[in-house]
Design a protein around this motif. Structure first.
Motif, short mmCIF file in Angstrom:
data_model
loop_
_atom_site.label_atom_id
_atom_site.label_comp_id
_atom_site.label_asym_id
_atom_site.label_seq_id
_atom_site.Cartn_x
_atom_site.Cartn_y
_atom_site.Cartn_z
N GLN A 32 0.83 -1.21 0.00
CA GLN A 32 0.00 0.00 0.00
C GLN A 32 0.87 1.25 0.00
O GLN A 32 0.58 2.23 -0.70
CB GLN A 32 -0.94 0.00 1.22
N LEU A 33 1.94 1.24 0.80
CA LEU A 33 2.85 2.38 0.82
C LEU A 33 3.49 2.59 -0.54
O LEU A 33 3.64 3.74 -1.00
CB LEU A 33 3.93 2.15 1.89
N LEU A 35 2.18 1.81 -3.42
CA LEU A 35 1.15 2.38 -4.28
C LEU A 35 1.00 3.89 -4.05
O LEU A 35 0.89 4.68 -5.00
CB LEU A 35 -0.19 1.70 -4.03
N GLU A 36 1.00 4.26 -2.78
CA GLU A 36 0.84 5.69 -2.44
C GLU A 36 2.04 6.50 -2.92
O GLU A 36 1.88 7.61 -3.43
CB GLU A 36 0.65 5.82 -0.92
N ASN A 37 3.23 5.94 -2.76
CA ASN A 37 4.43 6.65 -3.22
C ASN A 37 4.45 6.79 -4.74
O ASN A 37 4.97 7.77 -5.28
CB ASN A 37 5.69 5.91 -2.75
N GLU A 39 1.83 7.17 -6.44
CA GLU A 39 0.67 8.02 -6.75
C GLU A 39 -0.30 7.31 -7.70
O GLU A 39 -0.84 7.89 -8.64
CB GLU A 39 1.12 9.36 -7.33
N GLY A 41 -3.91 5.57 -7.91
CA GLY A 41 -5.16 5.58 -7.18
C GLY A 41 -5.71 4.18 -6.97
O GLY A 41 -5.59 3.31 -7.83
N LYS A 43 -8.81 1.85 -4.20
CA LYS A 43 -9.86 1.95 -3.19
C LYS A 43 -9.44 1.34 -1.86
O LYS A 43 -9.57 1.95 -0.81
CB LYS A 43 -11.15 1.30 -3.68
N SER A 44 -8.95 0.09 -1.89
CA SER A 44 -8.58 -0.59 -0.65
C SER A 44 -7.53 -1.65 -0.92
O SER A 44 -7.34 -2.09 -2.05
CB SER A 44 -9.81 -1.24 0.00
N LEU A 61 -7.86 -0.41 -8.66
CA LEU A 61 -6.53 0.16 -8.91
C LEU A 61 -6.48 0.79 -10.29
O LEU A 61 -6.83 0.15 -11.29
CB LEU A 61 -5.46 -0.93 -8.79
N GLN A 65 -0.70 6.07 -13.76
CA GLN A 65 -0.56 7.26 -12.95
C GLN A 65 -1.19 8.44 -13.70
O GLN A 65 -1.30 8.43 -14.93
CB GLN A 65 0.93 7.58 -12.72
#
Length: 690
Positions: A32-33, A35-37, A39, A41, A43-44, A61, A65
């Motif tokens: 998850q980290l 994915l966030e790094n 950027e 998008g 949902k869970s 997903l 990007q």
């Protein structure tokens, strides 16, 4: 933008059961980290973990990007052009690196100067391009203390990995990780169904595995096992004895849980149930059954990883496995009873507690003396406390405890009763280690409390006394746990014990063994520091803690009573104003060098607001002294809260720093009395807002 659900699954050899849940949670958190790094998008993020697999499932997903504009700052304008206005080599190099000409650059003007600027349009990358890096990054951060190699691979992981399934919707995302190339192959149950199968879509993962006799969802397996245990036990009119930790470990051992019932010879029930329960739970991961009175039944439950067509064979095998373990416990118990605990005292001389602090026999002697002293302070039976302290460690020398270390103390109680020791002595041997962990029960009797405290204080003072203070996360003698245990016993049992007195006594008992001259103060500060942490864990606000800590009470029960009183006072309407007044008074007195109480001359007290404060203080002082005598701090602060109006009026209408030195000093004495009355409980000025 297109979105799909993503599945990443590693098919492995059997993963370590005690680590499985942590591995699953970490894999999901790491991914998850990533994915966030990146950027991207989504949902869970959910995780799956079973003995032969780790998986992450991401919903909605995004396929790419987002495109973005990136500011690329160049050299300062002053350095970008020469005196003739021609671009310098620095400017030309920067522009070339960004694929532009110098004249195409924009200008960025700030209060610190002007720079060349290029706003680059960066197109977003696809999931397919990014996924390999993110997967390897997430796997590389898993908590694996001892990775292993297998076959001809040079890669390392906690266990050999055989399959890597990566599906974005129905599509395989090609990537490499742990020496494998991704596909859609998933391992089924080792014994049921197909050995492996091809997964058609990420969304069908959990359901497809169930068709292959695998419950991939860790928490779903836990709940299925819990329900089956409860229902099976209920049908037998018994109760299953398990902890969450045992339930999760069992869930980490099976992919298709099937609860079965087995039994053992009733003759084994003559052995203390704790020993039997220990070997069933810890050695075999079985679930003992208890009746309504807490007595152990000779029936137990176990969880199989197969749905056998001949369950009698599986049950019989498990019954054959448990019998020799129970027979060992029976043999040890009967053998141990042939020697009394007292007869084992000399054998404690063969076991070192700590090189500088002596043997377990030395520690037992010290615990005995300390327990006797504590018993005298709390009106407990001193003789029983001393006897229990002396015998406290003798069960460590029995066969049963040597084989099953977790029953130390427990077996001490049984052997003490067999030897004819008093009930309080036997109970103290059982409860000496309480509380063992956060939320654990406390010693039930005053004799047990005395022995428990004596043991913990002996360890604290001894280890501090030779200068081996805990550093960082290193605490080999569990001093933090001993400190918290000491506090809990004293506070929750409301014992009239002072840490300073207890530590001094422990130092005295040690005699010349201790080399650290600062031991006394360090132990007290260490334990009080644990108290602050304990109170914060109980959601006591920091200003309340600071108000009491400023007075440095060393009796834990007294400390706790002050905390309760200040917390209650803080909720009063008068609290804020009185806290501010206390802070103002403290500043005035400190500036004038006034410490402690001074005599007040009533003849110098003028009428009006000064007289009103004086009269109110005289009245409240009597109430405070009566409440302090019985340590009723709530009543102390309740009485003092009535002073709000006269204190406010005094500061509004009376000049403290009067020109007449006698009047001035008398008014300072009046304020000093006000301050000292509050300080009987806490430094209320700590509650004032900054």
């Amino acid at each position: 933008m297109r979105t799909e659900n993503l599945l990443i699954e590693l098919g492995t050899e059997e993963l370590p059961p005690k680590s499985l849940k942590q591995l699953g949670e970490s894999f999901a958190a790491n991914f998850q980290l990533a994915l966030e790094n990146a950027e991207l998008g989504f949902k869970s993020v959910a995780w799956f973990a079973a003995p032969r697999r780790l998986a992450v499932y991401v919903t909605a997903l995004e396929a790419n990007q987002q495109d973005k504009v990136v500011e690329k700052r160049g050299p300062a304008v002053s350095a970008a052009f020469d005196a003739d206005g021609a671009p310098t080599r620095a400017a030309i190099g920067w522009a070339k690196g960004n694929g532009i000409e110098v004249e195409d650059a924009e200008r960025l003007v700030t209060d610190k100067g002007e720079w060349l600027l290029y706003n680059a349009n960066v197109p977003g990358q696809s999931v397919a391009a990014l996924l390999e890096g993110m997967v390897n990054q997430a796997l590389g951060k898993l908590p694996i203390p001892k990775p292993m190699r297998w076959g001809n691979y040079t890669t390392q992981f906690i266990r050999p990995v055989h399959t890597l399934c990566v599906l974005y919707g129905a599509e395989v995302v090609p990537l490499s990780a742990l020496g494998l190339t991704s596909g859609r192959t998933v391992l089924g149950h080792r014994f049921h169904g197909n050995g492996s199968f091809e997964l058609d879509h990420a969304d069908n993962y959990a359901q497809a595995l169930k068709a292959q006799f695998v419950v991939a969802d860790f928490n779903e397996r836990v709940e299925a096992i819990r329900n089956a245990l409860e229902n099976t036990a209920s049908a037998l009119s018994l109760k299953p004895d398990y902890s969450t930790a045992l339930l999760e470990e069992i869930s980490s051992l099976v992919e298709w849980p099937v609860v079965m019932t087995a039994s053992f010879d009733k003759a084994f029930l003559n052995v203390p149930k704790e020993a039997l329960i220990y070997t069933m739970k810890d050695d075999q991961k079985y679930v003992p059954l208890l009746d309504n009175e807490g007595n152990l039944a000779n029936t137990f439950l176990f969880v199989s990883n197969i749905d056998s067509h001949d369950p009698a064979q599986v049950i019989g095998g498990n019954e054959r496995v448990i019998r020799p373990r129970l027979a060992d416990a029976e043999f040890f118990f009967n053998t141990d009873k042939k020697s009394s605990l007292e007869s084992r005292l000399d054998s404690l001389n063969s076991v070192l507690f700590q090189k500088q602090l002596g043997t377990l026999k030395d520690k037992s002697d010290r615990i005995s003396a300390m327990a006797e002293f504590i018993a005298s302070e709390i009106n407990a039976n001193e003789k029983d406390a001393a006897r229990a302290g002396l015998l406290a460690k003798t069960d460590l020398m029995t066969n049963m405890v040597m084989e099953f270390p977790d029953v130390q103390g427990v077996m001490g109680k049984y052997y003490a009763l067999h030897d004819g020791e008093s009930g309080d002595v036997a109970q103290a041997l059982y409860e000496q280690y309480m509380p063992r962990f956060a939320g654990d029960e406390l010693p039930s009797t005053s004799v047990s409390a005395a022995v428990s405290l004596a043991d913990k204080l002996d360890t604290l003072v001894g280890i501090f006394g030779i200068g081996q203070l805990p550093k960082g996360d290193k605490d080999p003698f569990a001093l933090r746990r001993a400190a918290i245990g000491t506090l809990r016993v004293i506070v929750e049992k409301d014992l009239p014990l002072d840490l300073a007195v207890l530590v001094n006594k422990a130092v005295e008992i040690y005699g010349e063994k201790l080399s650290n001259s600062e031991c006394r103060e360090q132990v007290i500060e260490f334990v009080l520091g644990r108290f602050v942490a304990l109170l914060q864990d109980q959601n006591v606000s920091i200003d309340v803690i600071q108000a009491v800590a400023a007075r440095r009470p060393t009796a834990p029960a007294d400390y706790a009573a002050r905390i309760d009183a200040v917390a209650a006072f803080k909720k009063l309407d008068a609290a804020e104003a009185l806290a501010a007044a206390n802070k103002r008074v403290a500043n005035i007195l400190a500036k004038q060098g006034v410490e402690g109480e001074s005599d007040i001359d009533p003849s110098l007290v003028t009428d009006g607001e000064e007289r009103a404060l004086y009269d109110a203080l005289m009245e409240v002082k009597a109430q405070v002294e009566a409440s302090i005598a019985v340590k009723d701090y709530t009543s102390v602060l309740s009485s003092l809260s009535t002073l709000r109006e006269v204190v406010d009026a005094f500061f509004d209408n009376v000049m403290v720093m009067d020109d007449d030195i006698k009047v001035r000093n008398n008014r300072l004495a009046l304020l000093s009395l006000l301050r000292q009355l509050f300080l009987t409980t806490a430094d209320i000025s700590q509650l004032a807002k900054a």
